[in-house]
Design a protein around this motif. Structure first.
Motif: not given
Length: 637
Positions: A306-307, A310, A326, A506
């Motif tokens: 998981y980033m 955004k 991010f 994301y």
């Protein structure tokens, strides 16, 4: 420590009899204005070692603002953006490092005169060798910062300057000879309080001399491999090296304002985690955050892959940081266990090592910050508590004016353990983990080593984990084949390159809609053209970078200049950087040697007071006297 400080005051009184001018031309004064009968060698060793510990004034300017920025161990934007400050450099070159060299050179002269006249104590000959070893360290610090320096300087005459190659050949030969002449069977020694590192334990000084020789030999690995190999092999296989933490070269710190105060103690310096560090530790080692944190904090941990949110309208996209755009609204699923110890989790006020600096305010508790719209109105408020983010320095332009997250409470900062208020009350100059990582690199190069590359590499990791009290995680960590954000894994035997991209999840921070991206590992184009991310040299320097994070920024900078490792992100260029015009929006996705500060400019006092010496030094440098000119042993393009 009180005894050491009292003796330092006594030494200062002696030194005042000998030296009286703080001008750059001090290096041309007669260091033996007082006779050898009036002074003792150990006074000069003590004075030089104490000075090199760096008092708060010079530590902030050199250790913090120069070395930590250049090494990506703190986000500041000085050398990393092509900047320098003549005042800081002048203080370091003239008032400090020249004095440390002058003091130790005087100690050597005093010892040699005593030996020549027969006016010796039982330990004088050993002190001469210790002084020679310590002088090499100070010379290495000076040449690694500036370039050409005088080998035979600081003796009362205008010195000739020498090339970096000649300085290194001298230092390596000096270490070899000095170590060989220490009589470790000698039971006589001066007051051990006058040696802040080893208390005049002669065996320990031999170990330090050999390990320092290994360090300096490895510096030449890319430009003079035959010389590097010979010196390294002799030192590494001597049987006397810094192999365990008991052998470490460390100096105990004190409180107040003196040479022994912690080099990172100034409370107004935030020591933010850098994007380089975060990209290296996130995903590395297969030790999950849940394995490291109490159950009460597990709800803040995000899924693997998981980033985050955004938010590319509020975070610069003009950098090659692979996580740009991010904001991780929680804690990473997996992270190197040393990360939370070095840079504690924001908002975790129960963590005794969480930085409350500056103590005259409460900004460290203010974790909620706003993102603004184009009209300057609040668009949303984000909470930085129990998140783990970092961002590139540089010029963020209008994007930055809308982002108020970049503050003390929202991003990880160096923990109190390393700032004079915690358990690490010693400055580390040479640790056992460095010895092992040097041996691992030598093994990769095919040199003769006392351990196999794998054994040395894993021993270095174990020594570093033990320093943090994390030995329980070593077995899982060294077996891990998981890639970090830079595309490197831990396992020595896992050298498979990462895929071109991986699918990551994301959430759109503006709409709340989930999505996926093809995450691309960064291309470190100054190492193997960016095509190699997971070879053994990448692994070794990655581990060295993490282990050296708090105490050895100069060595991290040296490794990056020498090899281009590990991956350092470029600063943001939403607007051009005045001191780094070669970096721009068109080439920001690649790395070039001249995107990274390479050295310190000589100070204006040197240029103005000794123009002939400066001209000679610059000629030997082989390039302009700027921060962008690489040293002889560093990558050139």
């Amino acid at each position: 420590m009180k005894k050491v400080l009292i003796r330092n005051l006594a030494l200062l009184s002696v030194m005042l009899l000998i030296f009286s001018c703080d001008d750059f031309e001090e290096i041309n004064e007669n260091p033996l204005a007082a006779t050898a009968d009036q002074v003792e060698v150990e006074f000069f060793i003590n004075g030089s070692m104490g000075g090199a510990q760096q008092n708060p004034h010079i530590a902030e300017r050199v250790f913090v603002l120069y070395w930590k920025d250049a090494s990506r161990t703190s986000r500041l934007g000085v050398l990393s953006q092509g900047r320098s400050n003549d005042g800081w450099t002048n203080d370091y070159f003239n008032g400090y490092i020249s004095r440390w060299l002058r003091d130790i050179t005087t100690g050597i002269s005093v010892a040699e005169e005593k030996i020549a006249t027969g006016n010796v104590k039982e330990y004088t000959a050993n002190l001469l060798q210790i002084a020679r070893i310590w002088r090499v360290y100070i010379m290495s610090e000076m040449t690694d910062n500036f370039g050409p320096i005088p080998i035979d300087g600081f003796k009362g005459e205008n010195p000739e300057y020498n090339s970096v190659e000649d300085v290194y050949n001298f230092m390596l030969a000096e270490l070899k000879d000095a170590v060989s002449q220490i009589d470790e069977t000698n039971t006589f020694k001066p007051d051990p309080d006058l040696d802040q590192a080893y208390g005049y334990d002669y065996v320990q000084w031999k170990k330090y001399g050999n390990s320092l020789r290994m360090r300096l030999a490895m510096r030449l690995s890319e430009v003079a491999p035959a010389v590097a190999k010979q010196h390294f092999e002799e030192a590494a296989n001597s049987g006397q090296i810094i192999a365990t933490s008991d052998d470490d070269f460390r100096i105990t710190e004190a409180d107040g304002w003196n040479n022994f105060v912690n080099v990172q103690s100034r409370q107004w310096n935030d020591h933010y985690v850098t994007a380089a560090y975060r990209n290296i530790v996130v995903g590395l080692g297969s030790v999950t955050s849940a394995d490291q944190l109490p159950a009460s904090q597990h709800g803040t941990i995000k899924p693997a892959g998981y980033m985050g949110l955004k938010l590319d309208d509020h975070f610069t996209m003009l950098t090659n940081d692979p996580a740009k755009g991010f904001w991780l609204d929680g804690l990473p699923n997996t992270i190197d266990p040393r990360a939370y110890k070095t840079y504690p989790i924001p908002g975790n006020l129960e963590d005794e090592q969480y930085s409350n600096f500056p103590t005259w305010g409460n900004s460290h508790t203010q974790t909620e910050r706003d993102l603004l719209d184009d009209d300057g109105e609040v668009l949303m408020t984000l909470d930085g508590a129990f998140t783990y983010n970092a961002f590139a320095a540089g010029d963020w332009g209008t994007v930055g004016t809308k982002n108020q997250l970049r503050s003390r409470g929202s991003y990880p900062r160096l923990g109190l353990d390393f700032r004079g208020s915690g358990k690490y009350k010693e400055r580390v100059f040479f640790p056992s983990w460095e010895t092992h990582f040097l041996i691992a690199e030598a093994a990769v190069r095919g040199w003769s080593t006392p351990l196999s590359g794998k054994d040395a590499y894993e021993a270095g990791i174990s020594e570093s984990f033990a320093y943090y009290g994390l030995s329980a995680h070593v077995a899982t960590y060294v077996a891990s084949e998981d890639y970090n954000n830079a595309g490197t894994s831990v396992s020595w035997d896992h050298i498979t390159e990462p895929p071109a991209s991986v699918t990551m999840t994301y959430v759109d921070g503006y709409t709340g809609v989930p999505g996926t991206i093809n995450y691309t590992y960064p291309e470190n184009t100054i190492y193997e053209g960016g095509a190699v991310k997971n070879d053994r040299l990448n692994k070794i320097i990655t581990q060295k970078f993490i282990a050296n994070q708090a105490w050895l920024p100069l060595e991290i900078w040296n490794d990056h200049r020498r090899l281009g490792l590990p991956f350092f992100e470029n600063p943001a260029v939403e607007n051009p950087l005045p001191d780094l015009p070669q970096l721009n929006a068109g080439n920001v996705m690649s790395n070039q040697v001249n995107f990274f500060g390479q050295r310190l400019k000589y100070p204006s006092s040197f240029v103005n007071n000794i123009p002939v010496g400066h001209a000679q030094a610059v000629q030997l440098l082989g390039g302009d006297d700027t921060v962008h000119t690489p040293l002889w042993w560093a990558k050139q393009n």
